[in-house]
Design an enzyme around this catalytic site. Structure first.
Site, mmCIF file in Angstrom:
data_model
loop_
_atom_site.group_PDB
_atom_site.id
_atom_site.type_symbol
_atom_site.label_atom_id
_atom_site.label_comp_id
_atom_site.label_asym_id
_atom_site.label_seq_id
_atom_site.Cartn_x
_atom_site.Cartn_y
_atom_site.Cartn_z
ATOM 1 N N LYS A 1 -1.988 -2.081 7.198
ATOM 2 C CA LYS A 1 -3.310 -1.533 7.499
ATOM 3 C C LYS A 1 -3.812 -2.089 8.826
ATOM 4 O O LYS A 1 -3.891 -3.293 9.026
ATOM 5 C CB LYS A 1 -4.285 -1.882 6.378
ATOM 6 C CG LYS A 1 -5.641 -1.231 6.518
ATOM 7 C CD LYS A 1 -6.497 -1.550 5.295
ATOM 8 C CE LYS A 1 -7.857 -0.886 5.379
ATOM 9 N NZ LYS A 1 -8.687 -1.217 4.176
ATOM 10 N N ARG B 1 0.860 -1.185 0.000
ATOM 11 C CA ARG B 1 0.000 0.000 0.000
ATOM 12 C C ARG B 1 0.896 1.234 0.000
ATOM 13 O O ARG B 1 2.087 1.157 0.316
ATOM 14 C CB ARG B 1 -0.899 0.011 1.231
ATOM 15 C CG ARG B 1 -1.826 -1.206 1.353
ATOM 16 C CD ARG B 1 -2.643 -1.130 2.637
ATOM 17 N NE ARG B 1 -3.562 -2.245 2.761
ATOM 18 C CZ ARG B 1 -3.280 -3.405 3.360
ATOM 19 N NH1 ARG B 1 -2.060 -3.582 3.882
ATOM 20 N NH2 ARG B 1 -4.173 -4.366 3.442
ATOM 21 N N TYR C 1 -8.965 -8.800 -4.847
ATOM 22 C CA TYR C 1 -7.760 -8.202 -5.418
ATOM 23 C C TYR C 1 -7.364 -8.818 -6.742
ATOM 24 O O TYR C 1 -6.537 -8.273 -7.452
ATOM 25 C CB TYR C 1 -6.585 -8.383 -4.450
ATOM 26 C CG TYR C 1 -6.440 -7.290 -3.433
ATOM 27 C CD1 TYR C 1 -5.311 -6.486 -3.407
ATOM 28 C CD2 TYR C 1 -7.426 -7.056 -2.496
ATOM 29 C CE1 TYR C 1 -5.164 -5.482 -2.471
ATOM 30 C CE2 TYR C 1 -7.295 -6.057 -1.557
ATOM 31 C CZ TYR C 1 -6.157 -5.279 -1.544
ATOM 32 O OH TYR C 1 -6.025 -4.285 -0.619
ATOM 33 N N HIS D 1 -2.716 2.147 -5.976
ATOM 34 C CA HIS D 1 -3.119 0.878 -5.375
ATOM 35 C C HIS D 1 -3.306 -0.211 -6.425
ATOM 36 O O HIS D 1 -3.285 -1.401 -6.082
ATOM 37 C CB HIS D 1 -4.419 1.072 -4.591
ATOM 38 C CG HIS D 1 -4.648 0.045 -3.527
ATOM 39 N ND1 HIS D 1 -3.816 -0.090 -2.431
ATOM 40 C CD2 HIS D 1 -5.609 -0.901 -3.393
ATOM 41 C CE1 HIS D 1 -4.261 -1.073 -1.665
ATOM 42 N NE2 HIS D 1 -5.344 -1.585 -2.229
ATOM 43 N N HIS E 1 -3.584 -10.395 4.201
ATOM 44 C CA HIS E 1 -5.023 -10.525 4.395
ATOM 45 C C HIS E 1 -5.327 -11.634 5.399
ATOM 46 O O HIS E 1 -4.705 -12.694 5.362
ATOM 47 C CB HIS E 1 -5.722 -10.852 3.077
ATOM 48 C CG HIS E 1 -5.723 -9.712 2.114
ATOM 49 N ND1 HIS E 1 -5.848 -9.887 0.750
ATOM 50 C CD2 HIS E 1 -5.614 -8.366 2.310
ATOM 51 C CE1 HIS E 1 -5.827 -8.703 0.151
ATOM 52 N NE2 HIS E 1 -5.673 -7.775 1.077
ATOM 53 N N ARG F 1 -0.602 -2.848 -6.359
ATOM 54 C CA ARG F 1 -0.753 -3.924 -5.373
ATOM 55 C C ARG F 1 -1.692 -5.004 -5.907
ATOM 56 O O ARG F 1 -1.427 -6.202 -5.754
ATOM 57 C CB ARG F 1 -1.280 -3.336 -4.072
ATOM 58 C CG ARG F 1 -1.619 -4.330 -2.972
ATOM 59 C CD ARG F 1 -1.913 -3.578 -1.676
ATOM 60 N NE ARG F 1 -2.689 -4.350 -0.725
ATOM 61 C CZ ARG F 1 -2.172 -5.182 0.190
ATOM 62 N NH1 ARG F 1 -0.865 -5.361 0.234
ATOM 63 N NH2 ARG F 1 -2.954 -5.832 1.039
#
Length: 353
Positions: A215, A182, A325, A290, A316, A293
């Site tokens: 995150k 990110r 994704y 993004h 994740h 990613r």
């Protein structure tokens, strides 16, 4: 018990239904956050209908969906909300939990499944995330990196001082892609975050990356993870930046991406430079950093990496998040089909040298 009147019967039964559904989900060992979000969604639906589950109808679903669409909610978000309430209805209408008996006895009505194939959101496209985050094709990605390198050459040929910054930005974008980062994770990187990986000595000291500013969950500190290097060309590009070009900044700290003013590159600067390069080569103006990613995840899967490995590389907790994704390309799908057909119908071809 039969024959016993309930005080505030509707609210009492609704509360018991929600508590029972929560216990059912906990018995499946679902995460507390998943359960909490589903319960909140059901309560929102109760508030929207201003009615109780045993009186819900398919028309309530359609009115609720129309409101969410008009409010601008994403396609995938609407589908997830519908799924949560549909699961609750499935629980209530399952005879094993006997809610139909309770509701028939007290209210003269029973809960039913109000979601069906004609009023629920379908998988509209292969990629359901935000349009600006969709993965780049390999050709688009190559064009983007080619332009990054071209800018370095152009600025340096003119004898302009800014060539260090353009080299830095090229290395930064390659790092975001090659380690699936990110913006904030990339901006916060330091030289000491890199280490060797004994299982992949060919990458030298750049075999693994410790991401320290992942995150965070709500109310929690930044999540950490280790991303293993999978692309040799990226390790080489990073080594050139760290060992040959970055020292020209005369940076005294350990920040990986210093500026001429001895600060560090911020997330807004990353977005601005990405937009500049994106527009210069004619990519979709919705795309943001993004998407690199997302491209990382998609290309790893296309290259045969295990889904769980990709999930862990991205940091994740759930595979369903990783699925958002990824969107493998048509060429990959056709290759996978051909391999499967060859295994099934032409096994002799697999043994050829």
């Amino acid at each position: 018990m039969p024959g016993v009147a309930l005080f505030a019967a509707e609210e009492t039964v609704l509360t018991a239904m929600l508590e029972g559904w929560e216990l059912q989900q906990r018995s499946r060992m679902l995460s507390g956050l998943t359960i909490e979000r589903r319960l909140l969604t059901v309560r929102r639906f109760v508030s929207f209908t201003n009615d109780y589950p045993w009186r819900w109808t398919p028309g309530d679903v359609e009115a609720w969906t129309a409101e969410m669409v008009s409010a601008g909610l994403a396609h995938s978000t609407v589908r997830n909300y519908q799924m949560a309430v549909a699961l609750f209805c499935g629980y209530l209408s399952d005879a094993r939990y006997q809610w139909h008996e309770v509701c028939e006895r007290h209210f003269g009505d029973v809960p039913v499944q109000i979601f069906h194939e004609w009023n629920t959101v379908i998988h509209r496209t292969d990629y359901e995330g935000r349009p600006g985050n969709r993965p780049l094709s390999r050709d688009e990605l190559q064009a983007f990196f080619d332009y990054c390198d071209q800018r370095v050459g152009q600025v340096r040929a003119r004898g302009r001082k800014g060539w260090l910054a353009t080299f830095r930005d090229a290395a930064l974008f390659k790092t975001i892609y090659a380690w699936g980062l990110r913006r904030r994770e990339a901006a916060k990187l330091e030289i000491v975050d890199w280490s060797a990986n004994a299982a992949a000595p060919e990458f030298g000291r750049y075999g693994a990356l410790a991401v320290r500013y992942g995150k965070a969950m709500r109310g929690s500190p930044p999540r950490r993870r280790t991303v293993l290097t999978t692309m040799g060309w990226a390790a080489e590009a990073l080594a050139e930046w760290v060992e040959e070009v970055r020292p020209l900044y005369d940076a005294t700290g350990t920040a990986l991406w210093p500026t001429e003013r001895r600060a560090v590159v911020g997330t807004d600067a990353i977005s601005r430079r990405f937009s500049e390069y994106r527009d210069a080569i004619g990519l979709d103006r919705n795309l943001g950093p993004h998407c690199l990613r997302h491209s990382f995840a998609t290309h790893l899967l296309e290259d045969g990496f295990d889904h769980l490995f990709v999930q862990q590389q991205l940091g994740h907790s759930w595979g369903s998040t990783t699925a958002i994704y990824t969107s493998v390309g048509a060429d990959y799908k056709n290759r996978a089909l051909r391999q499967a057909l060859d295994r099934a119908f032409h096994p002799e071809t697999l043994n050829r040298d």
